[in-house]
Write a protein that holds these residues in place. Sequence first.
Motif, PDB file in Angstrom:
ATOM      1  N   TYR A  23       0.838  -1.203   0.000  1.00 54.42           N
ATOM      2  CA  TYR A  23       0.000   0.000   0.000  1.00 54.42           C
ATOM      3  C   TYR A  23       0.875   1.256   0.000  1.00 54.42           C
ATOM      4  O   TYR A  23       0.638   2.198  -0.765  1.00 54.42           O
ATOM      5  N   LEU A  24       1.912   1.273   0.840  1.00 55.41           N
ATOM      6  CA  LEU A  24       2.793   2.439   0.907  1.00 55.41           C
ATOM      7  C   LEU A  24       3.561   2.625  -0.405  1.00 55.41           C
ATOM      8  O   LEU A  24       3.854   3.755  -0.795  1.00 55.41           O
ATOM      9  N   ASN A  25       3.852   1.517  -1.113  1.00 50.33           N
ATOM     10  CA  ASN A  25       4.461   1.606  -2.451  1.00 50.33           C
ATOM     11  C   ASN A  25       3.555   2.420  -3.367  1.00 50.33           C
ATOM     12  O   ASN A  25       4.012   3.287  -4.109  1.00 50.33           O
ATOM     13  N   LEU A  26       2.253   2.112  -3.326  1.00 54.23           N
ATOM     14  CA  LEU A  26       1.295   2.801  -4.182  1.00 54.23           C
ATOM     15  C   LEU A  26       1.163   4.258  -3.732  1.00 54.23           C
ATOM     16  O   LEU A  26       1.200   5.184  -4.544  1.00 54.23           O
ATOM     17  N   PHE A  27       1.034   4.454  -2.436  1.00 55.48           N
ATOM     18  CA  PHE A  27       0.866   5.779  -1.837  1.00 55.48           C
ATOM     19  C   PHE A  27       2.010   6.711  -2.248  1.00 55.48           C
ATOM     20  O   PHE A  27       1.796   7.854  -2.620  1.00 55.48           O
ATOM     21  N   VAL A  34       2.812   1.182 -12.322  1.00 54.47           N
ATOM     22  CA  VAL A  34       1.575   0.609 -11.769  1.00 54.47           C
ATOM     23  C   VAL A  34       0.572   1.730 -11.490  1.00 54.47           C
ATOM     24  O   VAL A  34      -0.603   1.623 -11.854  1.00 54.47           O
ATOM     25  N   ASN A  35       1.030   2.821 -10.889  1.00 54.03           N
ATOM     26  CA  ASN A  35       0.134   3.954 -10.622  1.00 54.03           C
ATOM     27  C   ASN A  35      -0.460   4.500 -11.926  1.00 54.03           C
ATOM     28  O   ASN A  35      -1.653   4.786 -11.995  1.00 54.03           O
ATOM     29  N   ASP A  36       0.393   4.632 -12.959  1.00 56.30           N
ATOM     30  CA  ASP A  36      -0.087   5.128 -14.251  1.00 56.30           C
ATOM     31  C   ASP A  36      -1.127   4.191 -14.849  1.00 56.30           C
ATOM     32  O   ASP A  36      -2.142   4.640 -15.394  1.00 56.30           O
ATOM     33  N   TYR A  37      -0.873   2.886 -14.746  1.00 59.14           N
ATOM     34  CA  TYR A  37      -1.829   1.914 -15.275  1.00 59.14           C
ATOM     35  C   TYR A  37      -3.187   2.069 -14.586  1.00 59.14           C
ATOM     36  O   TYR A  37      -4.229   2.132 -15.241  1.00 59.14           O
ATOM     37  N   LEU A  38      -3.169   2.149 -13.271  1.00 59.89           N
ATOM     38  CA  LEU A  38      -4.420   2.234 -12.510  1.00 59.89           C
ATOM     39  C   LEU A  38      -5.154   3.555 -12.739  1.00 59.89           C
ATOM     40  O   LEU A  38      -6.369   3.578 -12.858  1.00 59.89           O
ATOM     41  N   THR A  39      -4.404   4.665 -12.803  1.00 56.48           N
ATOM     42  CA  THR A  39      -5.058   5.970 -12.916  1.00 56.48           C
ATOM     43  C   THR A  39      -5.339   6.374 -14.359  1.00 56.48           C
ATOM     44  O   THR A  39      -6.355   7.010 -14.627  1.00 56.48           O
ATOM     45  N   LYS A  40      -4.468   5.987 -15.290  1.00 60.57           N
ATOM     46  CA  LYS A  40      -4.662   6.402 -16.685  1.00 60.57           C
ATOM     47  C   LYS A  40      -5.392   5.352 -17.517  1.00 60.57           C
ATOM     48  O   LYS A  40      -6.369   5.652 -18.190  1.00 60.57           O
ATOM     49  N   LYS A  45      -9.347   6.919  -9.654  1.00 58.53           N
ATOM     50  CA  LYS A  45      -8.799   8.061  -8.928  1.00 58.53           C
ATOM     51  C   LYS A  45      -7.850   7.556  -7.847  1.00 58.53           C
ATOM     52  O   LYS A  45      -8.105   6.519  -7.234  1.00 58.53           O
ATOM     53  N   LYS A  46      -6.789   8.320  -7.592  1.00 52.69           N
ATOM     54  CA  LYS A  46      -5.830   7.907  -6.564  1.00 52.69           C
ATOM     55  C   LYS A  46      -6.528   7.781  -5.208  1.00 52.69           C
ATOM     56  O   LYS A  46      -6.219   6.884  -4.431  1.00 52.69           O
ATOM     57  N   GLU A  47      -7.517   8.660  -4.923  1.00 53.89           N
ATOM     58  CA  GLU A  47      -8.258   8.589  -3.660  1.00 53.89           C
ATOM     59  C   GLU A  47      -8.935   7.224  -3.515  1.00 53.89           C
ATOM     60  O   GLU A  47      -8.996   6.669  -2.414  1.00 53.89           O
ATOM     61  N   VAL A  73       2.942  -5.545 -10.611  1.00 53.02           N
ATOM     62  CA  VAL A  73       1.625  -6.019 -10.198  1.00 53.02           C
ATOM     63  C   VAL A  73       0.868  -4.981  -9.376  1.00 53.02           C
ATOM     64  O   VAL A  73       1.451  -4.071  -8.805  1.00 53.02           O
ATOM     65  N   MET A  74      -0.458  -5.189  -9.343  1.00 56.55           N
ATOM     66  CA  MET A  74      -1.318  -4.437  -8.436  1.00 56.55           C
ATOM     67  C   MET A  74      -1.863  -5.431  -7.428  1.00 56.55           C
ATOM     68  O   MET A  74      -2.023  -6.617  -7.723  1.00 56.55           O
ATOM     69  N   TYR A  75      -2.124  -4.940  -6.238  1.00 60.05           N
ATOM     70  CA  TYR A  75      -2.626  -5.758  -5.129  1.00 60.05           C
ATOM     71  C   TYR A  75      -4.022  -5.269  -4.761  1.00 60.05           C
ATOM     72  O   TYR A  75      -4.214  -4.080  -4.520  1.00 60.05           O
ATOM     73  N   PHE A  76      -4.981  -6.204  -4.726  1.00 64.53           N
ATOM     74  CA  PHE A  76      -6.353  -5.901  -4.311  1.00 64.53           C
ATOM     75  C   PHE A  76      -6.598  -6.596  -2.981  1.00 64.53           C
ATOM     76  O   PHE A  76      -6.740  -7.821  -2.938  1.00 64.53           O
TER      77      PHE A  76
END
Length: 135
Positions: A23-27, A34-40, A45-47, A73-76
């Motif tokens: 989680y802190l990696n993403l934060f 990974v952040n770009d993949y999830l947000t773009k 939204k990052k929130e 990877v992304m973690y759910f």
Amino acid sequence: GPGMMAAGMAPKVYDEDHAKVKYLNLFSETYPKVNDYLTKVRALKKETLLKYKMGSGIEKFRDDKGGYQEEFVMYFPLYAPKSKKKLKALHVASATSSSGSEDDEKEVSGRYTELRKMKIRSIDHKHMQRMEPSG
């Protein structure tokens, strides 16, 4: 002593400290890909990512040749309600404590829920995914 579970009897859950690192990696955007993949690409939204304590990292998956390859990877995180026993202990603790809850957003499990499993999926190869712990 009494109340101790026999070895191997403890419920298998994903490690809370491990989840916090992801989680802190993403934060902190440790893995911008990974952040770009999830947000773009996924248009999240990052929130939203932070609210659900999603994570980012690198994991190894088996490849077609019988070896392993590293994947972004992304973690759910998957949650379950806390047991009545844990909620009762929480209620007793909160009645005797006046500490604020500023750190709550850094904790993976919530006040009424706790982390059970983690779905881990490659952002590049959707078939590369797994649930930890399995079962």
